[in-house]
Design an enzyme around this catalytic site. Structure first.
Site, short mmCIF file in Angstrom:
data_model
loop_
_atom_site.label_atom_id
_atom_site.label_comp_id
_atom_site.label_asym_id
_atom_site.label_seq_id
_atom_site.Cartn_x
_atom_site.Cartn_y
_atom_site.Cartn_z
N HIS A 62 -4.99 -5.18 -1.98
CA HIS A 62 -5.69 -4.97 -0.71
C HIS A 62 -6.75 -6.07 -0.54
O HIS A 62 -7.95 -5.82 -0.49
CB HIS A 62 -6.34 -3.59 -0.70
CG HIS A 62 -5.36 -2.47 -0.53
ND1 HIS A 62 -4.44 -2.14 -1.50
CD2 HIS A 62 -5.15 -1.62 0.50
CE1 HIS A 62 -3.72 -1.10 -1.08
NE2 HIS A 62 -4.12 -0.78 0.13
N SER A 79 0.85 -1.19 0.00
CA SER A 79 0.00 0.00 0.00
C SER A 79 0.89 1.24 0.00
O SER A 79 1.76 1.38 -0.85
CB SER A 79 -0.96 -0.03 1.19
OG SER A 79 -1.96 0.96 1.04
N GLU A 136 -1.50 -2.43 -8.24
CA GLU A 136 -2.77 -2.75 -7.59
C GLU A 136 -3.32 -1.46 -7.00
O GLU A 136 -2.60 -0.47 -6.87
CB GLU A 136 -2.58 -3.81 -6.49
CG GLU A 136 -1.67 -3.41 -5.34
CD GLU A 136 -2.37 -2.65 -4.21
OE1 GLU A 136 -3.61 -2.76 -4.09
OE2 GLU A 136 -1.68 -1.94 -3.47
#
Length: 350
Positions: free
Chosen positions: A320, A145, A250
């Site tokens: 995630h 992230s 992502e």
């Protein structure tokens, strides 16, 4: 963005301290002019894992769970009081978050570093990181992230291979643990990062669908992570050079038009068009929109990425989501877009 931060409620903590933050005035790569790449030492049972929260604050219960997971894996967790509490939405001030990371690298008792959670904040401390110390004290660093910024910039500035993998708050399933151990503790060449078997519910969700956008195979060093963070580095001294790399992407809770906008910015940038291939993980929550006329996520990805003419595939097991494989930033890999596979061609730890 709020959902990204909520997803990554995370963990881990202790004591210790050595090095004050080092503010760098020059942002060019310090060591890669000699094309030097550093492999950190592999992890082993009873190693001490330092836990840091370089972005958002960690909830006590999440921290507790993460520590228990590390102990079950055979590690000794270590943390400082800096990751407990709040400074606004951060775990601490910029200076204290940077100091925590710097000290974990400088501390010879720490064998590896796991980010307890993601959440915004990493880009604020880039110029407070002591890259010289990291180069002299290389060790495993794992996260994803917002940690994407740390992983790619530390590799760029020092040559240290870093690891896009679970954070403390998400390291709680057998698949993620197994892949992390295979990459960091039991390394081997030609290791395929096999995708997790989807549940029936996931198989009916278009966000988990696996498909090839452009066929083919390609080799290159791995780069990337969160699309949002990749874009946040554009135009800064820390912008990623994608030339000849396999770009892993992502994101979470971004409407298709936002994915479109970020990909368009990358494509219009300096080096993204020179990538060798693109491996896309699961973009959870990115297929919905308040606009009834919206393109789907898949339509956006095909429209933006197929014209590049390089191998592209969607749906690999990172993002995630519950199950995440660990991939090393800076290690040579091969992508097979038709098999939706990534294979690490060399060991990522020494």
């Amino acid at each position: 963005m709020a959902n990204r931060r909520k997803f990554l409620g995370t963990a881990l903590t202790g004591a210790g301290a050595f090095l004050a933050p080092h503010v760098l005035s020059a942002h060019k790569p310090l060591f890669l002019e000699q094309q030097e790449r550093i492999l950190p030492k592999k992890l082993k049972k009873r190693d001490t894992i330092g836990l840091v929260a370089p972005g958002y604050a960690v909830k006590p219960e999440v921290l507790k769970d993460a520590i228990e997971t590390l102990v079950k894996m055979g590690f000794k967790p270590h943390y400082t009081k800096r990751i407990i509490g709040n400074h606004g939405y951060f775990s601490n001030t910029d200076e204290e978050r940077a100091k925590d990371l710097n000290e974990m690298f400088a501390n010879p008792e720490i064998d590896g570093i796991l980010c307890a959670r993601g959440g915004y904040g990493c880009t604020r401390i880039m110029d407070m990181i002591d890259y010289d110390s990291i180069h002299k004290n290389p060790k495993v660093l794992v996260g994803f992230s917002d940690i994407t910024a740390l992983l790619n910039v530390i590799f760029k500035e020092t040559g240290l291979v870093t690891f896009h993998g679970p954070v403390g708050s998400t390291l709680n399933d057998a698949y993620s643990i197994n892949h992390l151990e295979n990459v960091l503790m039991q390394p081997k060449e030609n290791y395929e990062l096999t995708n997790v078997e989807l549940s029936q519910e996931q198989s009916l969700n278009p966000e988990y669908e696996r498909y090839t956008i452009t066929s083919g195979k390609a080799k290159g060093k791995l780069s990337g992570g969160s699309l949002t963070l990749i874009n946040a580095l554009i135009g800064t001294a820390h912008e990623i050079d994608f030339t000849d790399t396999i770009v892993c992407i992502e994101d979470v809770e971004e409407a298709p038009y936002r994915i479109d906008r970020m990909l368009t910015q990358l494509i219009e940038g300096k080096t993204f068009k020179n990538a060798a291939a693109i491996a896309i993980g699961v973009c959870a929550g990115c297929n919905s929109s308040n606009n009834d006329l919206s393109f789907s996520l898949r339509e956006v990805l095909v429209d933006r990425l197929k014209p590049l003419g390089i191998p592209v595939a969607y749906g690999l097991s990172f993002g995630h989501v519950e199950n995440n494989f660990t991939f090393p930033i800076g290690i040579e890999a091969e992508m097979d877009a038709d098999r939706l596979s990534l294979t690490l061609l060399e060991k990522a730890v020494s």
